[in-house]
Design a protein around this motif. Structure first.
Motif, PDB file in Angstrom:
ATOM      1  N   ASP A  23       1.011  -1.176  -0.014  1.00 54.48           N
ATOM      2  CA  ASP A  23      -0.006   0.036   0.012  1.00 54.48           C
ATOM      3  C   ASP A  23       0.870   1.387  -0.144  1.00 54.48           C
ATOM      4  N   LYS A  28      -2.109   4.928  -3.700  1.00 55.95           N
ATOM      5  CA  LYS A  28      -1.771   4.133  -4.924  1.00 55.95           C
ATOM      6  C   LYS A  28      -0.721   3.114  -4.679  1.00 55.95           C
ATOM      7  N   GLU A  44       2.368   1.812 -10.979  1.00 52.59           N
ATOM      8  CA  GLU A  44       1.768   2.332 -12.143  1.00 52.59           C
ATOM      9  C   GLU A  44       3.001   2.760 -13.244  1.00 52.59           C
ATOM     10  N   GLU A  73      -8.549  -2.192  -1.707  1.00 50.16           N
ATOM     11  CA  GLU A  73      -8.766  -1.179  -2.378  1.00 50.16           C
ATOM     12  C   GLU A  73      -7.640  -0.830  -3.202  1.00 50.16           C
ATOM     13  N   GLN A  74      -6.340  -1.048  -2.817  1.00 51.28           N
ATOM     14  CA  GLN A  74      -5.250  -0.891  -3.660  1.00 51.28           C
ATOM     15  C   GLN A  74      -5.070  -2.169  -4.505  1.00 51.28           C
ATOM     16  N   LYS A  76      -7.522  -3.515  -5.996  1.00 51.74           N
ATOM     17  CA  LYS A  76      -8.360  -2.978  -7.153  1.00 51.74           C
ATOM     18  C   LYS A  76      -7.778  -1.868  -7.929  1.00 51.74           C
ATOM     19  N   GLU A  77      -7.032  -0.881  -7.505  1.00 53.63           N
ATOM     20  CA  GLU A  77      -6.194  -0.084  -8.410  1.00 53.63           C
ATOM     21  C   GLU A  77      -5.116  -0.678  -8.959  1.00 53.63           C
ATOM     22  N   ARG A  80      -7.102  -2.066 -12.151  1.00 55.52           N
ATOM     23  CA  ARG A  80      -7.159  -1.075 -13.129  1.00 55.52           C
ATOM     24  C   ARG A  80      -6.032  -0.553 -14.027  1.00 55.52           C
ATOM     25  N   ILE A  81      -4.964  -0.301 -13.341  1.00 53.58           N
ATOM     26  CA  ILE A  81      -3.706   0.103 -13.883  1.00 53.58           C
ATOM     27  C   ILE A  81      -3.239  -1.136 -14.840  1.00 53.58           C
TER      28      ILE A  81
END
Length: 116
Positions: A23, A28, A44, A73-74, A76-77, A80-81
């Motif tokens: 995390d 991010k 990313e 949560e991260q 999921k990020e 997405r990335i």
């Protein structure tokens, strides 16, 4: 955990790399080697920096081994990335095969990124 180190491995012909994901304080995910003095880098930036070099030396699949220490949560990020950056190169669905008892071959997986 440096984007250039990952690129050098890919350009040397490596087909599997490990990213130790944690995390980040800004929501991010980051890549670092946990509990060491290695400077963290954003997940990313590493994925974006690697993308142009994924298949320069070989068309065969690249395996991203994600050592995941991230919150939901991260995570999921991270997903997405990966989807936004890699698009169709990211293997997201099982490949259909004439005989479902067999795994896809490297030929079936050319130009694909597999997350492990």
């Amino acid at each position: 955990s440096n984007p250039e180190a990952y690129n050098q491995a890919l350009l040397a012909g490596c087909r599997a790399v490990e990213l130790d994901c944690y995390d980040g304080s800004d929501g991010k995910p980051i890549v670092t080697h946990g509990y060491t003095f290695v400077k963290p880098c954003s997940f990313e930036s590493i994925i974006r920096y690697m993308k142009p070099n994924l298949f320069k030396t070989s068309p065969y699949p690249v395996i991203l081994n994600l050592e995941n220490h991230c919150s939901l949560e991260q995570q999921k990020e991270m997903g997405r990335i990966l989807e936004d950056t890699l698009g169709d190169q990211l293997l997201k669905e099982p490949l259909t095969h004439a005989n479902p008892r067999y795994l896809p071959s490297p030929e079936d997986l050319k130009y694909k990124v597999i997350v492990r």
